[in-house]
Design a protein around this motif. Sequence first.
Motif, mmCIF file in Angstrom:
data_model
loop_
_atom_site.group_PDB
_atom_site.id
_atom_site.type_symbol
_atom_site.label_atom_id
_atom_site.label_comp_id
_atom_site.label_asym_id
_atom_site.label_seq_id
_atom_site.Cartn_x
_atom_site.Cartn_y
_atom_site.Cartn_z
ATOM 1 N N HIS A 155 60.509 32.663 37.815
ATOM 2 C CA HIS A 155 60.567 31.636 38.847
ATOM 3 C C HIS A 155 59.192 31.557 39.508
ATOM 4 C CE1 HIS A 155 62.296 29.069 41.841
ATOM 5 N NE2 HIS A 155 61.928 29.871 42.823
ATOM 6 N N ARG A 156 58.627 30.351 39.572
ATOM 7 C CA ARG A 156 57.259 30.240 40.088
ATOM 8 C C ARG A 156 57.212 29.622 41.494
ATOM 9 N NH1 ARG A 156 54.761 27.246 35.076
ATOM 10 N NH2 ARG A 156 52.809 27.172 36.227
ATOM 11 N N GLY A 157 58.269 29.898 42.264
ATOM 12 C CA GLY A 157 58.252 29.468 43.663
ATOM 13 C C GLY A 157 58.725 28.038 43.860
ATOM 14 N N ASP A 158 58.749 27.633 45.114
ATOM 15 C CA ASP A 158 59.183 26.278 45.449
ATOM 16 C C ASP A 158 58.205 25.255 44.889
ATOM 17 O OD1 ASP A 158 61.237 27.399 46.844
ATOM 18 O OD2 ASP A 158 60.210 27.322 48.790
ATOM 19 N N ILE A 159 58.732 24.078 44.622
ATOM 20 C CA ILE A 159 57.860 23.000 44.143
ATOM 21 C C ILE A 159 57.214 22.333 45.357
ATOM 22 C CG2 ILE A 159 57.765 20.845 42.817
ATOM 23 C CD1 ILE A 159 58.496 23.351 41.149
ATOM 24 N N VAL A 160 55.911 22.262 45.329
ATOM 25 C CA VAL A 160 55.165 21.670 46.450
ATOM 26 C C VAL A 160 54.212 20.604 45.915
ATOM 27 C CG1 VAL A 160 55.303 23.785 47.866
ATOM 28 C CG2 VAL A 160 53.392 23.485 46.283
ATOM 29 N N GLN A 161 53.594 19.890 46.839
ATOM 30 C CA GLN A 161 52.697 18.817 46.417
ATOM 31 C C GLN A 161 51.250 19.308 46.482
ATOM 32 O OE1 GLN A 161 53.390 15.160 48.495
ATOM 33 N NE2 GLN A 161 52.090 13.961 47.116
ATOM 34 N N CYS A 162 50.511 19.074 45.414
ATOM 35 C CA CYS A 162 49.123 19.525 45.351
ATOM 36 C C CYS A 162 48.247 18.640 46.244
ATOM 37 C CB CYS A 162 48.635 19.466 43.907
ATOM 38 S SG CYS A 162 46.880 19.824 43.726
ATOM 39 N N PRO A 163 47.477 19.270 47.156
ATOM 40 C CA PRO A 163 46.650 18.457 48.058
ATOM 41 C C PRO A 163 45.507 17.745 47.334
ATOM 42 C CG PRO A 163 46.239 20.808 48.389
ATOM 43 C CD PRO A 163 47.383 20.707 47.425
ATOM 44 N N ARG A 164 45.186 18.180 46.117
ATOM 45 C CA ARG A 164 44.068 17.534 45.430
ATOM 46 C C ARG A 164 44.511 16.354 44.554
ATOM 47 N NH1 ARG A 164 39.348 21.247 43.099
ATOM 48 N NH2 ARG A 164 39.448 21.895 45.280
ATOM 49 N N CYS A 165 45.491 16.607 43.657
ATOM 50 C CA CYS A 165 45.922 15.522 42.752
ATOM 51 C C CYS A 165 47.188 14.827 43.230
ATOM 52 C CB CYS A 165 46.132 16.062 41.341
ATOM 53 S SG CYS A 165 47.513 17.220 41.227
ATOM 54 N N ASN A 166 47.819 15.377 44.254
ATOM 55 C CA ASN A 166 49.040 14.809 44.828
ATOM 56 C C ASN A 166 50.269 14.907 43.938
ATOM 57 O OD1 ASN A 166 47.960 14.073 47.350
ATOM 58 N ND2 ASN A 166 47.006 12.275 46.384
ATOM 59 N N ALA A 168 53.412 17.144 41.937
ATOM 60 C CA ALA A 168 54.265 18.284 42.262
ATOM 61 C C ALA A 168 53.968 19.454 41.330
ATOM 62 C CB ALA A 168 55.728 17.866 42.130
ATOM 63 N N TYR A 169 53.989 20.675 41.876
ATOM 64 C CA TYR A 169 53.731 21.870 41.052
ATOM 65 C C TYR A 169 54.393 23.083 41.702
ATOM 66 C CZ TYR A 169 50.303 23.712 44.361
ATOM 67 O OH TYR A 169 49.713 24.244 45.472
ATOM 68 N N PRO A 170 54.586 24.198 40.919
ATOM 69 C CA PRO A 170 55.213 25.392 41.503
ATOM 70 C C PRO A 170 54.251 26.089 42.458
ATOM 71 C CG PRO A 170 55.268 25.418 39.084
ATOM 72 C CD PRO A 170 54.303 24.373 39.486
ATOM 73 N N GLY A 171 54.703 26.275 43.698
ATOM 74 C CA GLY A 171 53.849 26.772 44.768
ATOM 75 C C GLY A 171 53.214 28.138 44.511
ATOM 76 N N ASP A 172 53.890 28.992 43.717
ATOM 77 C CA ASP A 172 53.325 30.320 43.446
ATOM 78 C C ASP A 172 52.023 30.259 42.658
ATOM 79 O OD1 ASP A 172 55.386 31.431 44.786
ATOM 80 O OD2 ASP A 172 56.327 32.445 43.079
ATOM 81 N N ASP A 173 51.713 29.096 42.082
ATOM 82 C CA ASP A 173 50.485 28.982 41.282
ATOM 83 C C ASP A 173 49.224 28.989 42.145
ATOM 84 O OD1 ASP A 173 52.058 28.906 39.068
ATOM 85 O OD2 ASP A 173 51.788 26.772 38.642
#
Length: 206
Positions: A155-166, A168-173
């Motif tokens: 599990h790679r964490g909650d899905i969040v929005q990348c501030p650079r490309c906008n 969605a991605y796994p927050g643990d990254d």
Amino acid sequence: MNICSYTLEEFIERVQSLHGFAAPGVVIGGLMVDLAKQHLPEEGLFNAVSETAKCLPDAIQLLTSCTVGNGWLTVINIGRYALTLYEKSSGGGIRVFLDPAKVEAWPEIKNWLFKLKPKKEQNLELLMKQIKEAGARICGIQHVTVALHLLEKKHRGDIVQCPRCNEAYPGDDGEICLACQGEYPYIVSEIPDIRGASHAGEESSC
Ligand SMILES: [Zn+2]
């Protein structure tokens, strides 16, 4: 010769439509899946492991309900021409591999497995003929228990929005997505005109 519920000819047609051409590696993979299934109970939920990314995953996807997309097929790319079908909860299963000692009796299959000839010099007709003759006799078989914890999807964490490309991605990254951290296989430019592009005539890796 039958491959699971298909005749060899029907299976070759299915390979053609999924894989783009009747690759000998997928046909051999079909024999391997068939052999594994013969040693497993008909009932039960089975997952699959392919030890190569070439050809074998397509045979597994054609003949079982395991796909890369549904997560029931794991490709561990250690480069061996082998697959395992295993019972989902216990990990108990059957591993089928190409046995070099058995392949010895079929020179064109040996050429293919060990890449002894450049692809252009391979005699595809003879290769297919030998595959039909040999059937599953080129395979070795083992009872194995899959170390299930090694195949668990982390599990790679909650899905969040990348501030650079906008996107969605796994927050643990990290603070930004892996693509923006540089793990990106392409350069984005203007939308190119790709109409008419095709894979025809392209060199395949299998
Ligand atoms: Zn990003």
